[in-house]
Design a protein around this motif. Structure first.
Motif, short mmCIF file in Angstrom:
data_model
loop_
_atom_site.label_atom_id
_atom_site.label_comp_id
_atom_site.label_asym_id
_atom_site.label_seq_id
_atom_site.Cartn_x
_atom_site.Cartn_y
_atom_site.Cartn_z
N VAL A 1 7.03 -4.98 10.12
CA VAL A 1 6.83 -5.88 8.98
C VAL A 1 7.27 -5.18 7.69
O VAL A 1 7.23 -3.95 7.60
N SER A 2 7.65 -5.98 6.72
CA SER A 2 8.02 -5.42 5.42
C SER A 2 6.80 -4.81 4.75
O SER A 2 5.66 -5.18 5.02
N ALA A 3 7.06 -3.87 3.85
CA ALA A 3 5.96 -3.18 3.17
C ALA A 3 5.35 -4.03 2.07
O ALA A 3 4.24 -3.75 1.61
N TRP A 4 6.05 -5.07 1.63
CA TRP A 4 5.58 -5.90 0.52
C TRP A 4 5.15 -7.26 1.03
O TRP A 4 5.89 -7.92 1.78
N THR B 1 5.56 6.75 -0.75
CA THR B 1 5.63 6.37 0.66
C THR B 1 4.94 5.02 0.79
O THR B 1 3.81 4.84 0.33
N LEU B 2 5.64 4.09 1.44
CA LEU B 2 5.05 2.76 1.66
C LEU B 2 4.42 2.72 3.04
O LEU B 2 5.03 3.13 4.03
N ASN B 3 3.19 2.22 3.10
CA ASN B 3 2.42 2.18 4.36
C ASN B 3 2.25 0.74 4.83
O ASN B 3 2.55 -0.20 4.11
N VAL C 1 0.87 -1.18 0.00
CA VAL C 1 0.00 0.00 0.00
C VAL C 1 0.90 1.22 0.00
O VAL C 1 1.79 1.34 0.86
N PHE C 2 0.68 2.10 -0.96
CA PHE C 2 1.58 3.24 -1.12
C PHE C 2 0.78 4.53 -1.25
O PHE C 2 -0.42 4.51 -1.54
#
Lengths: 412, 412
Positions: free
Chosen positions: B259-262, B113-115, B29-30
């Protein structure tokens, strides 16, 4: 005017001394008869006021906070809004000129379906009764010189539970299956729990959130906690005993936790505030409540199995208060979210008739309870366990805390 | 066409062998540069595709599942939808006729920006590496004849953690304060943790929910779990050591979990599936995976502190698989919700250079690590801890799992 049933009787005609009189006003979420639409309700006597509809009919600015299928927006609004809305509700229910406007928005309690009143964010369970902790220690660690673990008097011990299986009073609970291993078994067995138990607790409901990295001080308890409910922390003792070392309870608890349908605002419980028991150990400053307003609560709980009273645990005996639990839970910077729920831990008083679990009441099955419908060590299929409670209110009244009940269904 | 920046370079020009090539396609989610609007993104090379906008531009029936500020609606859609959408995405990204339509919906990864990619429902953490459990047992119970507790080989030990403090990679972590008590201290002390640690883990993300009372069988793992991420279970060892008996870790863990963004779909990891290590004990039927498709994953993790590699834990060595953890977590009838997250537990391989925590790497501080910027026992303020990983993909490719990183800020 919405198409509601005409209430039976006059909702304003609440008998003197009714535990759900206008001094109480707990909140819940209900669906009217024949509807699945959830609405915020306020209980008055044996009726439920559709709070959002009443607020709208009266042109109240609070209508937008109350017209939801859950209490969460109200919870998030914070202490000032909570107190303002309570004052407004009291006026609506006691000033005669409002009667005609709000009467159509009452429903007989017996006609509605009560739902889980809020969306549970994180669920934490504490272990705050010294009597309970001593009983459990003696049962499980009979050879230990001290039934309390060394940390018990220094911090309120707690752990996270499963918020996805928090259910409302009245929900049946299927007997859980799992692994168990008695000391005499050579390998673990799998099957339905043979030691299904209750834990009589009080749950505290967080309204206003807090930021990560910002501990919540003892003195801010009432700014964050909206109110309380009754909570039954169903426990499978055999599953718990085999799994819990070293990381704590997991499947022995996670199958179900029941809460009452009514959340009693802290504002309704001012007369019930009492000091906690004397502290036997010095406390670190973030937990030292010796100069704080008293934050114990004099709640009188009754535990029944199939309608027969088995115990009357007094909440006033709890060693750790809900304010201390909140301060501890956040002292590492953990944030609070609207809808966080934390249980007090099993409430057990000093007397054998005040114990809040069958584990303690039967001393781990050694001393069965003699109930009218047969002896009980732990719960049998079909058994219904119920907690009710009340607290002292203003002018000699009682504040009813409703009930949390659930029936055990056989394993699937 | 939305007012996006023109991407730098051709997003379709992904070098051969890129770990985020069209064989991978993780979800996140970006928010685009200059915007706070969150959108579902799919990573291709060093670009992010606005999946909802692309789906809408192509008239895809999946647009409604993808046009949200969180992955939860996609997660809830279930296995068939997950596979169908992945096939559709692959077509969009590889069939030349779609290029013109979707090109405007790419953003350079460096510009967004990664959420947090999903709303976390319940968070559970397991303890599934035998090497890790043996190391911890030897460190904390040196006199015990067996470093593993008696239950360890019979069930995947786990406990609930705090879902409200799960944060996305890149979020700073404030050093937590709390109580600690060394055996030589006469009373507990309060202050910032002096033993702040990481735990290198893999997190599994539940998509499709399950009903209370209905256990999820081993064979249904892929019907419920959407994908995986990297997870750092930050741990304050001194707080944890004093609090965790008898109810498990609480404040030693609840301040933050990164946690990782992906989120990598399980569908991208078919070539990485490997059998778990040989079992040394017979398992009860609900955990017996001897006749199931292999459900271990060959994920190669690298742990760095301030950019310096300190460990390379191999996920293929985990004793308990994610399918076994899911079956265990629900065998008591506990339900699953969309957004449930469960961590594997610290990944530690058999070699000293494969340990997934500083506790093990420094043997509880006895053997400091010699890093280019100084010795380390536990984390110091300003340290940045990062996990990266990859898995074998089709035709000799690698599937990149992104990274989870976080910097330690001084206590407030």
């Amino acid at each position: 005017m919405p198409p509601f049933d005409v209430p039976e009787g006059d909702p304003f005609d609440v008998p003197e001394g009714h535990p759900f009189g206008p001094h109480n006003l707990p909140y819940g979420v209900f669906a009217p008869a024949g509807s699945e639409t959830r609405r915020v309700g306020v209980r008055l006597g044996d009726h439920v006021l559709d709070a959002g509809a009443a607020a709208q009919a009266l042109g109240s600015p609070y209508a937008s906070l109350l017209a939801h299928p859950t209490l969460n927006p109200l919870l998030a609004a914070g202490r000032t809004a909570w107190s303002d809305i309570r004052r407004a509700l009291t006026a609506w229910l006691t000033v005669p000129s409002h009667r005609e406007t709000i009467t159509p928005h009452f429903h007989p309690l017996s006609s509605v379906t009560l739902n889980l009143p809020f969306e549970v964010a994180d669920y934490v369970d504490f272990y705050a009764s010294e009597n309970h902790a001593r009983n459990v220690g003696q049962i499980f660690r009979p050879d230990s010189p001290d039934p309390l673990t060394p940390n018990w008097k220094h911090l309120p011990i707690g752990y996270h539970g499963r918020s996805g299986t928090v259910v409302v009073s009245g929900t049946d609970v299927v007997r859980p299956s799992g692994q168990r291993k008695a000391p005499t078994d050579s390998a673990p067995l799998f099957g339905p729990s043979t030691r299904l138990d209750i834990e009589a607790e009080v749950g505290f409901v967080v309204g206003a959130p807090s930021d990560m990295g910002s501990p919540v001080a003892l003195s801010s308890f009432r700014d964050h906690v909206f109110g309380l409910c009754l909570l039954n922390d169903w426990s499978a003792r055999d599953i718990q005993a085999w799994e819990y070392v070293p990381l704590g309870p997991f499947l022995g608890k996670s199958f179900a936790t029941s809460v009452s349908a009514w959340i009693t605002p802290l504002d309704a419980l001012d007369e019930a505030r009492v000091p906690p028991p004397p502290r036997t150990h010095d406390l670190l400053p973030y937990l030292d409540d010796s100069t704080e307003d008293p934050c114990g609560y004099d709640l009188r709980i009754t535990v029944t199995i199939n309608g027969h009273t088995v115990s009357e645990p007094p909440f006033s005996t709890m060693y750790w208060t809900a304010a201390q639990q909140l301060a501890h839970m956040t002292v590492n910077g953990a944030s609070l979210r609207t809808g966080d729920l934390y249980g007090s831990g099993t409430v057990s008083g000093p007397s054998p008739t005040q114990r809040g679990s069958l584990l303690e009441l039967t001393w781990n099955g050694r001393d069965p309870l003699d109930l009218p419908n047969g002896k009980r060590t732990f719960l049998e299929d079909g058994d219904e366990a119920t907690l009710t409670a009340w607290a002292p209110g203003p002018n000699g009244t009682r504040v009813g805390l409703g009930e949390v009940t659930g029936r055990v269904l056989p394993p699937t």
